[in-house]
Scaffold this motif. Structure first.
Motif, PDB file in Angstrom:
ATOM      1  N   SER A 102       9.323  -3.226  -8.185  1.00 38.08           N
ATOM      2  CA  SER A 102       8.719  -1.917  -7.960  1.00 38.08           C
ATOM      3  C   SER A 102       7.539  -1.691  -8.888  1.00 38.08           C
ATOM      4  CB  SER A 102       9.761  -0.813  -8.169  1.00 38.08           C
ATOM      5  OG  SER A 102       9.200   0.460  -7.985  1.00 38.08           O
ATOM      6  N   ALA A 103       7.705  -2.037 -10.157  1.00 40.86           N
ATOM      7  CA  ALA A 103       6.614  -1.861 -11.117  1.00 40.86           C
ATOM      8  C   ALA A 103       5.402  -2.684 -10.716  1.00 40.86           C
ATOM      9  CB  ALA A 103       7.078  -2.257 -12.516  1.00 40.86           C
ATOM     10  N   ALA A 104       5.654  -3.924 -10.252  1.00 40.19           N
ATOM     11  CA  ALA A 104       4.546  -4.790  -9.860  1.00 40.19           C
ATOM     12  C   ALA A 104       3.828  -4.258  -8.628  1.00 40.19           C
ATOM     13  CB  ALA A 104       5.055  -6.211  -9.609  1.00 40.19           C
ATOM     14  N   VAL A 105       4.597  -3.840  -7.612  1.00 44.14           N
ATOM     15  CA  VAL A 105       3.995  -3.384  -6.357  1.00 44.14           C
ATOM     16  C   VAL A 105       3.258  -2.059  -6.552  1.00 44.14           C
ATOM     17  CG1 VAL A 105       4.496  -2.599  -4.018  1.00 44.14           C
ATOM     18  CG2 VAL A 105       5.650  -4.615  -4.928  1.00 44.14           C
ATOM     19  N   VAL A 106       3.936  -1.079  -7.147  1.00 48.61           N
ATOM     20  CA  VAL A 106       3.308   0.226  -7.354  1.00 48.61           C
ATOM     21  C   VAL A 106       2.128   0.105  -8.307  1.00 48.61           C
ATOM     22  CG1 VAL A 106       3.660   2.562  -8.239  1.00 48.61           C
ATOM     23  CG2 VAL A 106       5.420   1.489  -6.838  1.00 48.61           C
ATOM     24  N   GLY A 107       2.288  -0.709  -9.356  1.00 48.44           N
ATOM     25  CA  GLY A 107       1.183  -0.916 -10.280  1.00 48.44           C
ATOM     26  C   GLY A 107      -0.030  -1.514  -9.601  1.00 48.44           C
ATOM     27  N   ALA A 108       0.202  -2.462  -8.683  1.00 50.86           N
ATOM     28  CA  ALA A 108      -0.912  -3.081  -7.962  1.00 50.86           C
ATOM     29  C   ALA A 108      -1.613  -2.068  -7.054  1.00 50.86           C
ATOM     30  CB  ALA A 108      -0.412  -4.263  -7.145  1.00 50.86           C
ATOM     31  N   VAL A 109      -0.822  -1.219  -6.390  1.00 49.85           N
ATOM     32  CA  VAL A 109      -1.407  -0.199  -5.510  1.00 49.85           C
ATOM     33  C   VAL A 109      -2.257   0.777  -6.311  1.00 49.85           C
ATOM     34  CG1 VAL A 109      -0.854   1.788  -4.051  1.00 49.85           C
ATOM     35  CG2 VAL A 109       0.377  -0.364  -3.751  1.00 49.85           C
ATOM     36  N   LEU A 110      -1.718   1.253  -7.420  1.00 51.45           N
ATOM     37  CA  LEU A 110      -2.458   2.222  -8.236  1.00 51.45           C
ATOM     38  C   LEU A 110      -3.697   1.596  -8.860  1.00 51.45           C
ATOM     39  CD1 LEU A 110       0.437   4.158 -10.022  1.00 51.45           C
ATOM     40  CD2 LEU A 110      -0.753   4.712  -7.898  1.00 51.45           C
ATOM     41  N   ALA A 111      -3.590   0.314  -9.239  1.00 49.64           N
ATOM     42  CA  ALA A 111      -4.750  -0.352  -9.831  1.00 49.64           C
ATOM     43  C   ALA A 111      -5.873  -0.524  -8.807  1.00 49.64           C
ATOM     44  CB  ALA A 111      -4.343  -1.707 -10.402  1.00 49.64           C
ATOM     45  N   GLN A 112      -5.494  -0.826  -7.570  1.00 51.47           N
ATOM     46  CA  GLN A 112      -6.503  -1.021  -6.534  1.00 51.47           C
ATOM     47  C   GLN A 112      -7.180   0.287  -6.146  1.00 51.47           C
ATOM     48  OE1 GLN A 112      -7.722  -3.855  -4.979  1.00 51.47           O
ATOM     49  NE2 GLN A 112      -6.602  -4.929  -6.600  1.00 51.47           N
ATOM     50  N   LEU A 113      -6.451   1.391  -6.235  1.00 53.91           N
ATOM     51  CA  LEU A 113      -6.994   2.692  -5.853  1.00 53.91           C
ATOM     52  C   LEU A 113      -7.218   3.531  -7.106  1.00 53.91           C
ATOM     53  CD1 LEU A 113      -4.712   3.302  -2.745  1.00 53.91           C
ATOM     54  CD2 LEU A 113      -7.100   2.565  -2.749  1.00 53.91           C
TER      55      LEU A 113
END
Length: 503
Positions: free
Chosen positions: A412-423
């Motif tokens: 979850s940390a990896a996926v959500v972190g990636a989404v927030l980093a991209q946006l």
């Protein structure tokens, strides 16, 4: 048959194990208010100080299944007491640390105490009458929710008004006090696990596979998902897991009985645990940021770290109220129904965030609703697990389920972190997630919770009722129906803090 000492005082045992749960949860959230200050406090870089969190994750993941198997082999009480030692020692090392390496070592030692959680749940099965099993484990579940909820505001208040070392001296005292209470109150229950040698090579193999997997997941965004290091770690995790699995299947007394783990009820419950943990943890990454980001962003609510912790606290306290209801639902309709209901409520909580994320009261309502669902969903998992494993493997099975939840939070940390980093956009020299990024992250939490509901529907039907007497390891049947709820939320500090928290 199920062993129980005639001198057991269930209320005292519950109070002590609940206290241990609170302390375990507090340990996991201690460093969150410090994360932004650690580079200066420890004279290091931000990338290096993230190991203060990562070390706890990795060590906890490796030690938890080991502690579970040792608890089955030698008794829960001695392993529970042994788990207190690194908590105290790690807290002292952190309190004395003046550089990053001792702090990482201390946090790693604290991670060794994570095994207290599944061991405590397993001990309840031995020490509490069957008719009280559901409500007993519900109390422990609520106490862990309280610990997780109170950890942030307490730690933030200490950091803002006192020396940061007080956090760790206080945690050392609390852990030592809990250890003394356990020594004085927990009765000795004969071990009924396998009498063979401890599977040291199996523990080593599982440890290597877990470290490679969780290190790759937690550091993928920082080191690059397509970098040779991350790809190599994933490949090593898969290869080691395959070799380890073959080894375990050939052992008479393995660390993890894969044949039991492969039973449909256990396998599907563990798979659902990973998914539900992903859904549960998304809010811990997103909502604190929304509360703390400045109002000038147009969607941030401008709260301090202490205020953020106080706004998040009622969600954990809600678990004290809701956990007994989850236990009653499991007793009446079976834990499979409770798990499904929990997943649906979590999904509803995330869905409600769309119109409510613009106010502190709205986000409070969102977190409360999500945590009600978490209380139901996580509460049903030990009943499903214990209903499908022999009594002699209770601690190991609960420990493996705890491990699955840790994997879920890391993903979850990896996926959500990636989404927030991209946006994200740059503001005052820092990358700040956009409002659209937060909305997508919350919708992902909703979707994953819905997936958890679908998975829970595939779990084989169980019989209602909190428990039935255990036929014992020598019975022709290994199936035992367990009941009650499961501890939640000491995972908030298992992965890196969300960007902006503590700044």
């Amino acid at each position: 048959m199920r062993s129980q000492s005639p001198t057991v005082r269930p209320n005292v045992v519950l109070a002590v194990l609940a206290s241990a749960g609170i302390v375990a949860a507090l340990m996991q959230t201690l460093v969150v208010p410090l994360l932004g200050q650690l580079p200066d406090l420890l004279h290091s870089t931000a990338s290096t100080t993230t190991w203060v969190v990562t070390a706890t994750l990795l060590v906890g993941a490796v030690v938890t299944p080991v502690a579970g198997r040792l608890g089955d082999m030698y008794g829960k009480r001695p392993i529970l007491l042994a788990s207190i030692v690194p908590l105290v020692l790690g807290s002292v090392v952190c309190a004395l640390a003046s550089s990053v390496l001792p702090m990482i070592i201390g946090r790693g030692l604290q991670g060794m105490g994570v095994g207290i959680i599944p061991l405590g749940i397993s001990a309840i099965r031995d020490l509490v009458p069957p008719e009280r099993l559901g409500s007993a484990i519900a109390l422990i579940s609520a106490s862990l929710g309280i610990g997780g909820a109170l950890g942030l505001p307490i730690a933030a208040a200490v950091v803002e008004n006192s020396d940061w070392r007080v956090l760790f001296w206080g945690s050392a005292v609390l852990a030592a006090a809990v250890g003394v209470l356990m020594y004085l109150t927990l009765p000795v229950v004969p071990a009924d696990g396998p009498a063979g040698r401890f599977d040291a090579l199996g523990a080593l193999g599982l440890g290597v596979a877990l470290v490679c997997l969780l290190l790759a997941v937690s550091k993928g965004a920082t080191w690059g998902w397509t970098s040779a290091t991350i790809l190599g770690l994933f490949a090593a995790a898969v290869a080691t897991a395959l070799v380890w699995g073959r080894w375990e299947l050939r052992r008479t007394h393995p660390l993890v009985d894969l044949r039991v783990t492969a039973r449909p009820r256990v396998l599907l419950t563990n798979a659902t645990s990973v998914v539900v943990a992903m859904a549960m943890y998304a809010q811990s990454l997103i909502i604190p940021q929304l509360l703390q980001l400045p109002k000038s962003t147009g969607y941030g609510l401008g709260q301090s770290m202490l205020a953020m912790g106080l706004w998040m606290a009622p969600a954990g306290l809600t678990m004290m109220v809701i956990s007994p209801f989850g236990a009653r639902l499991s007793a009446a309709r079976g834990p499979k129904v409770t798990l499904g209901v929990g997943c649906v409520v979590i999904a509803a909580g995330y869905a409600s965030s769309m119109p409510l994320m613009g106010s502190t009261w709205g986000l409070l309502a969102v977190t409360v609703l999500i945590n009600i669902g978490v209380g139901f969903a996580y509460g049903a998992m030990p009943a499903l697990i214990m209903g499908a494993v022999p009594h002699s493997e209770t601690a190991a099975a609960n420990s493996f389920n705890t491990l699955m939840r840790a994997v879920g939070t890391s993903i979850s940390a990896a996926v959500v972190g990636a989404v927030l980093a991209q946006l994200s956009v740059t503001a005052n020299g820092h990358l700040v997630p956009t409002e659209n990024g937060f909305r997508i992250g919350l919708l992902l939490g909703c979707a994953v919770a819905a997936l958890g509901a679908a998975l829970s529907a595939t779990i084989p039907a169980d019989r209602p009722g909190p428990s039935v007497p255990d036929p014992g390891p020598d019975s022709a049947s290994d199936d035992v129906v367990g009941g009650g709820t499961y501890p939640t939320a000491p995972v908030a500090a298992f992965t890196s803090a969300p960007p902006g928290v503590g700044r």
